[in-house]
Design a protein around this motif. Structure first.
Motif, PDB file in Angstrom:
ATOM      1  N   VAL A 110       0.774  -1.207  -0.157  1.00 41.91           N
ATOM      2  CA  VAL A 110       0.062   0.143  -0.108  1.00 41.91           C
ATOM      3  C   VAL A 110       0.932   1.197  -0.011  1.00 41.91           C
ATOM      4  CG1 VAL A 110      -1.767   1.280   1.376  1.00 41.91           C
ATOM      5  CG2 VAL A 110      -1.827  -1.230   1.325  1.00 41.91           C
ATOM      6  N   MET A 111       0.621   2.393  -1.103  1.00 45.10           N
ATOM      7  CA  MET A 111       1.343   3.507  -0.961  1.00 45.10           C
ATOM      8  C   MET A 111       0.330   4.646  -0.593  1.00 45.10           C
ATOM      9  SD  MET A 111       2.777   5.322  -4.474  1.00 45.10           S
ATOM     10  CE  MET A 111       4.197   4.599  -4.744  1.00 45.10           C
ATOM     11  N   VAL A 112       0.733   5.660  -0.288  1.00 41.58           N
ATOM     12  CA  VAL A 112      -0.002   6.602  -0.201  1.00 41.58           C
ATOM     13  C   VAL A 112       0.450   7.712  -1.500  1.00 41.58           C
ATOM     14  CG1 VAL A 112      -0.550   9.002   1.109  1.00 41.58           C
ATOM     15  CG2 VAL A 112      -0.119   6.844   2.426  1.00 41.58           C
ATOM     16  N   TRP A 113      -0.723   7.252  -2.211  1.00 39.50           N
ATOM     17  CA  TRP A 113      -0.285   7.809  -3.791  1.00 39.50           C
ATOM     18  C   TRP A 113      -0.724   9.333  -3.694  1.00 39.50           C
ATOM     19  CZ3 TRP A 113      -3.616  10.074  -7.715  1.00 39.50           C
ATOM     20  CH2 TRP A 113      -3.088   9.894  -8.966  1.00 39.50           C
ATOM     21  N   ASP A 114      -1.822   9.835  -3.193  1.00 35.18           N
ATOM     22  CA  ASP A 114      -1.939  11.342  -3.018  1.00 35.18           C
ATOM     23  C   ASP A 114      -2.722  11.421  -1.613  1.00 35.18           C
ATOM     24  OD1 ASP A 114      -1.785  13.958  -3.588  1.00 35.18           O
ATOM     25  OD2 ASP A 114      -3.665  13.772  -4.926  1.00 35.18           O
ATOM     26  N   THR A 115      -2.549  12.806  -1.170  1.00 34.37           N
ATOM     27  CA  THR A 115      -3.236  13.224  -0.022  1.00 34.37           C
ATOM     28  C   THR A 115      -3.249  14.530   0.257  1.00 34.37           C
ATOM     29  OG1 THR A 115      -3.318  12.558   2.422  1.00 34.37           O
ATOM     30  CG2 THR A 115      -1.151  12.982   1.425  1.00 34.37           C
ATOM     31  N   GLY A 116      -4.232  15.113   0.989  1.00 29.55           N
ATOM     32  CA  GLY A 116      -4.371  16.296   1.162  1.00 29.55           C
ATOM     33  C   GLY A 116      -5.695  16.681   1.729  1.00 29.55           C
ATOM     34  N   THR A 117      -6.238  17.735   1.340  1.00 31.78           N
ATOM     35  CA  THR A 117      -7.871  18.085   2.230  1.00 31.78           C
ATOM     36  C   THR A 117      -8.532  18.446   1.107  1.00 31.78           C
ATOM     37  OG1 THR A 117      -7.045  20.336   1.976  1.00 31.78           O
ATOM     38  CG2 THR A 117      -6.640  19.251   4.188  1.00 31.78           C
ATOM     39  N   TYR A 118      -9.832  18.191   1.369  1.00 35.00           N
ATOM     40  CA  TYR A 118     -10.937  18.544   0.487  1.00 35.00           C
ATOM     41  C   TYR A 118     -11.839  19.448   1.159  1.00 35.00           C
ATOM     42  CZ  TYR A 118     -14.169  15.489   3.049  1.00 35.00           C
ATOM     43  OH  TYR A 118     -14.988  15.226   3.969  1.00 35.00           O
ATOM     44  N   ARG A 119     -12.617  20.077   0.164  1.00 39.27           N
ATOM     45  CA  ARG A 119     -13.648  20.671   0.502  1.00 39.27           C
ATOM     46  C   ARG A 119     -15.017  20.410  -0.097  1.00 39.27           C
ATOM     47  NH1 ARG A 119     -14.582  25.850  -1.838  1.00 39.27           N
ATOM     48  NH2 ARG A 119     -12.610  25.723  -3.066  1.00 39.27           N
ATOM     49  N   ASN A 120     -16.021  20.238   0.663  1.00 39.44           N
ATOM     50  CA  ASN A 120     -17.251  19.914   0.315  1.00 39.44           C
ATOM     51  C   ASN A 120     -17.931  20.959  -0.525  1.00 39.44           C
ATOM     52  OD1 ASN A 120     -19.773  18.677  -0.022  1.00 39.44           O
ATOM     53  ND2 ASN A 120     -20.477  19.112   1.937  1.00 39.44           N
ATOM     54  N   LEU A 121     -18.355  20.575  -1.963  1.00 35.14           N
ATOM     55  CA  LEU A 121     -19.043  21.554  -2.862  1.00 35.14           C
ATOM     56  C   LEU A 121     -20.579  21.238  -2.968  1.00 35.14           C
ATOM     57  CD1 LEU A 121     -16.395  21.873  -5.608  1.00 35.14           C
ATOM     58  CD2 LEU A 121     -16.596  23.216  -3.811  1.00 35.14           C
ATOM     59  N   THR A 122     -20.991  20.075  -2.101  1.00 33.03           N
ATOM     60  CA  THR A 122     -22.266  19.499  -2.768  1.00 33.03           C
ATOM     61  C   THR A 122     -23.387  20.234  -2.285  1.00 33.03           C
ATOM     62  OG1 THR A 122     -21.235  17.264  -2.065  1.00 33.03           O
ATOM     63  CG2 THR A 122     -23.583  17.421  -2.472  1.00 33.03           C
ATOM     64  N   LYS A 123     -24.508  20.908  -3.415  1.00 32.54           N
ATOM     65  CA  LYS A 123     -25.448  21.441  -2.850  1.00 32.54           C
ATOM     66  C   LYS A 123     -26.619  20.909  -3.402  1.00 32.54           C
ATOM     67  CE  LYS A 123     -23.302  26.137  -2.778  1.00 32.54           C
ATOM     68  NZ  LYS A 123     -22.906  27.467  -3.428  1.00 32.54           N
ATOM     69  N   ALA A 124     -27.502  21.403  -2.713  1.00 29.98           N
ATOM     70  CA  ALA A 124     -28.911  21.043  -3.165  1.00 29.98           C
ATOM     71  C   ALA A 124     -29.868  22.384  -3.251  1.00 29.98           C
ATOM     72  CB  ALA A 124     -29.489  19.909  -2.636  1.00 29.98           C
ATOM     73  N   SER A 125     -30.684  22.729  -4.158  1.00 34.49           N
ATOM     74  CA  SER A 125     -31.484  23.859  -3.923  1.00 34.49           C
ATOM     75  C   SER A 125     -30.763  24.932  -3.661  1.00 34.49           C
ATOM     76  CB  SER A 125     -32.554  23.849  -3.055  1.00 34.49           C
ATOM     77  OG  SER A 125     -33.293  22.391  -3.498  1.00 34.49           O
ATOM     78  N   GLY A 126     -29.359  25.288  -3.880  1.00 35.72           N
ATOM     79  CA  GLY A 126     -28.581  26.148  -3.470  1.00 35.72           C
ATOM     80  C   GLY A 126     -28.047  26.322  -2.453  1.00 35.72           C
ATOM     81  N   LYS A 127     -28.342  25.334  -1.535  1.00 34.06           N
ATOM     82  CA  LYS A 127     -27.777  25.397  -0.164  1.00 34.06           C
ATOM     83  C   LYS A 127     -26.577  23.940  -0.157  1.00 34.06           C
ATOM     84  CE  LYS A 127     -31.185  26.827   2.802  1.00 34.06           C
ATOM     85  NZ  LYS A 127     -32.476  26.494   3.778  1.00 34.06           N
ATOM     86  N   VAL A 129     -24.769  20.873   1.018  1.00 33.32           N
ATOM     87  CA  VAL A 129     -25.195  19.832   1.663  1.00 33.32           C
ATOM     88  C   VAL A 129     -24.276  19.070   2.794  1.00 33.32           C
ATOM     89  CG1 VAL A 129     -26.237  17.457   1.387  1.00 33.32           C
ATOM     90  CG2 VAL A 129     -26.811  19.305   0.037  1.00 33.32           C
ATOM     91  N   PRO A 130     -24.403  18.988   4.070  1.00 32.48           N
ATOM     92  CA  PRO A 130     -22.986  18.334   4.799  1.00 32.48           C
ATOM     93  C   PRO A 130     -22.683  16.947   3.898  1.00 32.48           C
ATOM     94  CG  PRO A 130     -25.067  18.906   6.117  1.00 32.48           C
ATOM     95  CD  PRO A 130     -25.271  19.078   4.801  1.00 32.48           C
ATOM     96  N   ILE A 131     -21.333  16.870   4.206  1.00 36.84           N
ATOM     97  CA  ILE A 131     -20.870  15.677   3.362  1.00 36.84           C
ATOM     98  C   ILE A 131     -21.302  14.272   3.735  1.00 36.84           C
ATOM     99  CG2 ILE A 131     -18.688  15.479   4.835  1.00 36.84           C
ATOM    100  CD1 ILE A 131     -18.484  15.050   1.182  1.00 36.84           C
ATOM    101  N   LYS A 132     -21.774  14.149   5.154  1.00 37.87           N
ATOM    102  CA  LYS A 132     -22.337  12.846   5.251  1.00 37.87           C
ATOM    103  C   LYS A 132     -23.693  12.757   4.763  1.00 37.87           C
ATOM    104  CE  LYS A 132     -22.667  10.493   9.858  1.00 37.87           C
ATOM    105  NZ  LYS A 132     -22.824  10.473  11.058  1.00 37.87           N
ATOM    106  N   ARG A 133     -24.282  13.643   4.591  1.00 39.62           N
ATOM    107  CA  ARG A 133     -25.867  13.566   4.043  1.00 39.62           C
ATOM    108  C   ARG A 133     -25.561  13.381   2.486  1.00 39.62           C
ATOM    109  NH1 ARG A 133     -29.621  17.884   5.981  1.00 39.62           N
ATOM    110  NH2 ARG A 133     -28.262  17.883   8.062  1.00 39.62           N
ATOM    111  N   ALA A 134     -24.656  14.291   2.018  1.00 41.41           N
ATOM    112  CA  ALA A 134     -24.390  13.885   0.700  1.00 41.41           C
ATOM    113  C   ALA A 134     -24.023  12.502   0.110  1.00 41.41           C
ATOM    114  CB  ALA A 134     -23.215  15.001   0.062  1.00 41.41           C
ATOM    115  N   ILE A 135     -23.105  11.601   0.765  1.00 38.93           N
ATOM    116  CA  ILE A 135     -22.901  10.315   0.751  1.00 38.93           C
ATOM    117  C   ILE A 135     -24.066   9.640   0.769  1.00 38.93           C
ATOM    118  CG2 ILE A 135     -21.448   8.333   1.401  1.00 38.93           C
ATOM    119  CD1 ILE A 135     -18.994  10.519   2.251  1.00 38.93           C
ATOM    120  N   GLU A 136     -24.689   9.790   2.000  1.00 44.66           N
ATOM    121  CA  GLU A 136     -26.188   9.025   2.243  1.00 44.66           C
ATOM    122  C   GLU A 136     -27.012   9.050   0.833  1.00 44.66           C
ATOM    123  OE1 GLU A 136     -26.019   9.322   7.074  1.00 44.66           O
ATOM    124  OE2 GLU A 136     -27.369  10.601   5.847  1.00 44.66           O
ATOM    125  N   ALA A 137     -27.005  10.381   0.217  1.00 45.56           N
ATOM    126  CA  ALA A 137     -27.766  10.713  -0.862  1.00 45.56           C
ATOM    127  C   ALA A 137     -27.307  10.386  -2.204  1.00 45.56           C
ATOM    128  CB  ALA A 137     -28.135  12.064  -0.929  1.00 45.56           C
TER     129      ALA A 137
END
Ligand code: MN
Length: 201
Positions: A110-127, A129-137
């Motif tokens: 196993v190699m750490v091929w890439d790493t860093g931080t991410y920013r959630n951009l998921t939106k619904a009706s212009g708002k 969406v928390p990442i956890k809910r986005a994954i559930e959806a």
């Protein structure tokens, strides 16, 4: 969520991860250590198991939501890659680099091929969406700030032909680059080592 509820949620969501592994045989972490926190960590691990694949992981609370991507990511928005959702992994797995012994679950390097931080951009009706809910959806948009990958990516749950199937693809933005071969620099983003150097240790 309160700290205690988050911890309990992490524990139960890691049950499948632990059940598959013998921690006397593998050096993979068994849990997320107390106090480990990176905000929004993402990691892509190159995993030379029975079939070579790339494990795409996103921190959500104290676990890493995980997908196995057989062909790895692409910077070309036209290329949609199969991403099979797998069990949540402990946060500390994001630093794991090494060789899982032969015969153990996921045996291989196993190699750490890439790493860093991410920013959630998921939106619904212009708002947002928390990442956890986005994954559930089943609809996730994120911006990656990695060593190798930058820009917007989408993860979409397709369900078919398998319940765990998603698609991972680059979104159109200034980081789109259909010509760049992301696999050219095949060294660890964490230690600069190649797969064979990691395998020798
Ligand atoms: Mn894997």
């Amino acid at each position: 969520m309160s700290g205690r509820r988050v911890k309990t949620a992490a524990r139960s969501s890691l049950r499948r991860y632990r059940a598959k592994r013998n921690f006397r045989q593998t050096r993979e972490p068994a849990r997320s250590r107390r106090g480990s926190s990176y905000g929004s960590l993402f990691v892509i691990q190159k995993h030379d198991a029975s079939h070579l694949h790339y494990d795409f992981r996103l921190q959500v609370d104290r676990v890493l939501k995980s997908w196995a991507v057989p062909k790895g990511p692409s910077l070309d928005p036209k290329v949609k890659r199969l991403a099979v959702q797998v069990e949540d992994h402990p946060l500390d797995y994001g630093h794991f680099e090494g060789t899982i012994p032969k015969g153990e679950y996921g045996g291989g390097t196993v190699m750490v091929w890439d790493t860093g931080t991410y920013r959630n951009l998921t939106k619904a009706s212009g708002k947002l969406v928390p990442i956890k809910r986005a994954i559930e959806a089943g609809r996730v948009s994120i911006w990656l700030n990695g060593w190798k990958l930058q820009g917007g990516f989408a993860l979409i749950h397709t369900k078919r032909p398998q319940e765990r199937n998603w698609l991972l693809f680059k979104m159109n933005d200034e980081k789109t680059d259909a010509r760049r071969d992301v696999f050219k620099a095949d060294k660890s983003a964490l230690t600069g080592r190649t797969m064979s150097q990691i395998a020798k240790e």
